[in-house]
Design a protein around this motif. Structure first.
Motif: not given
Length: 173
Positions: A95-97
């Protein structure tokens, strides 16, 4: 990785190896579904492990299993191929984080949806490689597909059961 993680990984390696060669070697459902639980061990190693150490670990585990199965490198080749593709697959589904550091990628920490997306394609590739190499030159490709799908489902279900029974959720700080 700290020394506690390394120690638990070594103990886990020994347990998965012993269970595979002592219990699961002769466990086949309907002559089609084989359980290769050692694949789950490789998938549950920390996300931070680089590709080369992962491949070396997969080689050692697969080679040890090949010795007891008399399978002449089938487990070794399949496990190393899966270890090679693990890191790119993790990067693809990150995911992005990103992920929390030192969080094991198991069902209880990541959730069923993520674990399904992470593990099922890698288990399928491992089993497809294993059964394809096993059936080269025999023209028995339809039974190979059945064995691959049945063994993938069997390994995945047993892997989920093992995680639910024996793993605990990590606490984030």
């Amino acid at each position: 990785m700290n020394s506690k993680t390394i120690f638990t990984s070594i103990i886990g390696l020994a347990l998965y190896f012993l269970i595979q060669i002592l219990v699961l070697k002769n466990l086949v459902l309907f002559g089609m579904a084989f359980c290769f639980l050692y694949v789950i061990y490789l998938l549950l190693l920390p996300i931070e492990i680089k590709t080369i150490p992962m491949m070396l670990l997969a080689f050692l585990l697969g080679f040890g299993i090949d010795i007891f199965y008399d399978s002449m490198g089938l487990h070794t080749g399949s496990a190393v191929m899966m270890a090679f593709l693990r890191r790119p697959w993790i990067q693809l589904i990150t995911p992005t984080g990103g992920y929390d550091s030192n969080t094991p990628p198991n069902l209880l920490n990541m959730g069923m949806g993520w674990f399904l997306t992470y593990s099922l394609p890698l288990i399928l590739l491992h089993h497809l490689t294993f059964f394809f190499i096993d059936n080269v030159g025999t023209n028995l490709y339809i039974p190979m597909i059945y064995k691959t799908l049945a063994s993938t489902a069997f390994t995945f279900v047993i892997g989920i059961i093992v995680q639910v029974l024996f793993y605990k959720k990590s606490r984030s700080l």
